[in-house]
Design a protein around this motif. Structure first.
Motif, PDB file in Angstrom:
ATOM      1  N   SER A  90       0.817  -1.210   0.000  1.00  0.00           N
ATOM      2  CA  SER A  90       0.000   0.000   0.000  1.00  0.00           C
ATOM      3  C   SER A  90       0.852   1.261   0.000  1.00  0.00           C
ATOM      4  O   SER A  90       0.406   2.317  -0.470  1.00  0.00           O
ATOM      5  N   LEU A  91       2.082   1.146   0.515  1.00  0.00           N
ATOM      6  CA  LEU A  91       2.974   2.301   0.592  1.00  0.00           C
ATOM      7  C   LEU A  91       4.012   2.329  -0.523  1.00  0.00           C
ATOM      8  O   LEU A  91       4.721   3.325  -0.686  1.00  0.00           O
ATOM      9  N   ALA A  92       4.101   1.253  -1.288  1.00  0.00           N
ATOM     10  CA  ALA A  92       5.164   1.120  -2.277  1.00  0.00           C
ATOM     11  C   ALA A  92       4.869   1.922  -3.544  1.00  0.00           C
ATOM     12  O   ALA A  92       3.734   1.994  -4.001  1.00  0.00           O
ATOM     13  N   ALA A  93       5.924   2.499  -4.090  1.00  0.00           N
ATOM     14  CA  ALA A  93       5.853   3.174  -5.389  1.00  0.00           C
ATOM     15  C   ALA A  93       6.708   2.388  -6.370  1.00  0.00           C
ATOM     16  O   ALA A  93       7.831   1.971  -6.037  1.00  0.00           O
ATOM     17  N   PRO A  94       6.218   2.121  -7.579  1.00  0.00           N
ATOM     18  CA  PRO A  94       6.988   1.296  -8.511  1.00  0.00           C
ATOM     19  C   PRO A  94       8.221   2.017  -9.043  1.00  0.00           C
ATOM     20  O   PRO A  94       8.183   3.216  -9.309  1.00  0.00           O
ATOM     21  N   ARG A  95       9.317   1.269  -9.182  1.00  0.00           N
ATOM     22  CA  ARG A  95      10.503   1.782  -9.881  1.00  0.00           C
ATOM     23  C   ARG A  95      10.561   1.041 -11.210  1.00  0.00           C
ATOM     24  O   ARG A  95      10.700  -0.184 -11.252  1.00  0.00           O
ATOM     25  N   TYR A  96      10.435   1.755 -12.297  1.00  0.00           N
ATOM     26  CA  TYR A  96      10.404   1.155 -13.624  1.00  0.00           C
ATOM     27  C   TYR A  96      11.790   1.177 -14.263  1.00  0.00           C
ATOM     28  O   TYR A  96      12.573   2.124 -14.073  1.00  0.00           O
ATOM     29  N   GLY A  97      12.074   0.117 -15.017  1.00  0.00           N
ATOM     30  CA  GLY A  97      13.308   0.087 -15.767  1.00  0.00           C
ATOM     31  C   GLY A  97      13.320   1.136 -16.866  1.00  0.00           C
ATOM     32  O   GLY A  97      12.271   1.612 -17.312  1.00  0.00           O
ATOM     33  N   ALA A  98      14.492   1.511 -17.305  1.00  0.00           N
ATOM     34  CA  ALA A  98      14.616   2.582 -18.296  1.00  0.00           C
ATOM     35  C   ALA A  98      14.078   2.165 -19.664  1.00  0.00           C
ATOM     36  O   ALA A  98      13.567   2.987 -20.424  1.00  0.00           O
ATOM     37  N   GLU A  99      14.164   0.867 -19.967  1.00  0.00           N
ATOM     38  CA  GLU A  99      13.760   0.394 -21.292  1.00  0.00           C
ATOM     39  C   GLU A  99      12.276   0.031 -21.317  1.00  0.00           C
ATOM     40  O   GLU A  99      11.807  -0.788 -20.523  1.00  0.00           O
ATOM     41  N   LEU A 100      11.532   0.645 -22.225  1.00  0.00           N
ATOM     42  CA  LEU A 100      10.115   0.343 -22.365  1.00  0.00           C
ATOM     43  C   LEU A 100       9.920  -0.979 -23.095  1.00  0.00           C
ATOM     44  O   LEU A 100      10.783  -1.409 -23.871  1.00  0.00           O
TER      45      LEU A 100
END
Length: 451
Positions: free
Chosen positions: A403-413
């Protein structure tokens, strides 16, 4: 077939397709109840959302077995049968077998489950409003009052147990009679529990089902399943909603696990090796309450006519692929034989998806038992750790973390289905058997993607 997400992953589509491809003679429903919603669309446009009948029922000759411990909703079964008849399926009941031990989902369970959810207010768990969980909960609390499918063939016994169930649940919610909460939706549900004539009316309405589908013994079902040919086991919901491994309390009272399949197979003397297939979408979805770190309102353009935000579950949300949730699902299920991936045509509607490879999350309580962190970046969570079986406190702590987590996305789509499959296979270390590139069985094809 075991869902690897929060449900709505394509189990209906793949059940229909594999029944055709492998000439299956039977599909076994081994968990859950009428809260399932497995969509099947035929190339001619006919559509059905399967709740209790197996999703292979549109294939001529394929039988359904509702195995114990499936929770059976007889009235809903008759409604579903009537809907199937409008699609040209006249013999669905003739192809149905129900274990006499299956617990019965009554209108009183349904009303009580809805009242319980309304009482939670802003802390809602995310019920489907069908009463499956309430049926299981009541059976655990009052084991001598359980109504089973075989009991329906003995009207006097069935009436006695129906009355006991109604009184048990009415007593639990009697305080609502004097509260404002009884207004609106709650008032309607409370009236069901208060109605002394409801049991008799309900029982007279489901007698038609007993005439066409008599209670089946385990021996009779075993004889049917052990005929030569293919048998499919169709799971309901996804492992992220599992009663013990899901993110408590936003879970179902049902087990979605290879052990649940193996237990049912053993119960009926099914000795053939069962191959376990995990089912997932190209992107994540969640129907109802609960944490969803990669939820992205921009993906709302991925409209689905058979998944809406109506009804008790509420909002249907969409999100980007989440490596942490997929890795978690695979870790609690154990080794799988293969994967089935649906909605691989998503890139016809969006140019790219993002791949979540970590969460940014502030430290919580006993975090060592919840997660792995990046050694160089302690603020990044790289893996969720399941607790010991039955440790709901651990699962609730994971829910708070999500509930508190924010996603970290990889640089490559991710811009193509091959790229998505490549990442999925690399993470799962498991081959993809089939992919679906549209809503019908004609779009399902073999995929050459393996670790």
């Amino acid at each position: 077939m075991l869902g690897l997400g929060f449900g709505d992953c394509g189990k209906g589509l793949f059940t229909d397709a594999l029944c055709r491809r492998w000439s299956a003679h039977t599909v076994v429903r081994f968990n859950g109840g009428a809260q399932a919603g497995h969509n099947v669309v035929l190339p001619d446009g006919r559509h059905h959302t399967f709740a209790q009948f197996a999703a292979g029922t549109l294939v001529p000759g394929v039988a359904t077995v509702l195995a114990y411990p499936v929770v059976v909703h007889p009235a809903a079964l008759l409604v579903e049968y009537a809907r199937l008849r409008t699609l040209g399926v006249e013999d669905a009941l003739e192809r149905l077998k129900i274990d006499h031990r299956c617990r019965i989902n009554t209108p009183f369970h349904q009303a009580a489950g809805r009242l319980r959810e309304l009482q939670r207010g802003t802390q809602a768990h995310g019920t489907c409003g069908v009463g499956v969980g309430e049926t299981v909960r009541h059976a655990l609390c009052f084991p001598d009052h359980v109504l089973r499918y075989g009991d329906l063939a003995r009207p006097a016994l069935a009436m006695k147990r129906l009355d006991l169930i109604r009184r048990d649940l009415l007593a639990e919610f009697s305080a609502m009679a004097e509260k404002p909460a009884r207004q609106g939706l709650a008032r309607l549900e409370y009236q069901v529990l208060s109605d002394e004539g409801a049991a008799e009316r309900w029982l007279s309405g489901v007698v038609a089902l007993l005439r066409q589908v008599p209670p089946a013994s385990p021996a009779r079902i075993a004889e049917h399943l052990n005929r030569p040919g293919c048998v499919l086991f169709e799971g309901a919901q996804g492992v992220l909603l599992d009663e013990w491994r899901g993110f408590h309390p936003h879970t179902t009272w049902s087990s979605i696990h290879p052990e649940a399949v193996e237990a049912v197979a053993a119960e009926y003397g099914f000795t053939a090796r069962v191959e376990h297939l995990g089912v997932l979408r190209s992107f994540l979805t969640r129907h109802g309450e609960g944490p969803f770190p990669t939820c992205d309102s921009a993906l709302g353009l991925l409209l689905e006519p058979h998944n809406t935000s109506d009804g008790w579950q509420g909002q249907f949300r969409r999100g980007h692929p989440d490596a942490l949730l997929l890795r978690y699902a695979l870790s609690v299920l154990g080794p799988l034989d293969g994967l089935l991936v649906s909605h691989l045509d998503v890139f016809d509607r969006v140019s790219a998806l993002q791949w979540c490879d970590a969460y940014q999350a502030a430290p919580t309580g006993d975090e060592a038992n919840l997660m792995h962190r990046d050694a160089a970046r302690p603020d990044l969570v790289t893996q969720l750790l399941p607790g010991a079986p039955g440790n709901l406190a651990h699962q609730a702590a994971l829910t708070r973390l999500l509930s508190l987590a924010a996603p970290r996305y990889g640089a490559e789509l991710i811009t193509s289905s091959p790229a998505l499959l490549e990442r999925t296979v690399a993470l799962a270390k498991c081959p993809v058997w089939f992919g679906a590139y549209g809503p019908t069985y004609e779009t399902v094809r073999s995929v050459a993607a393996s670790p």
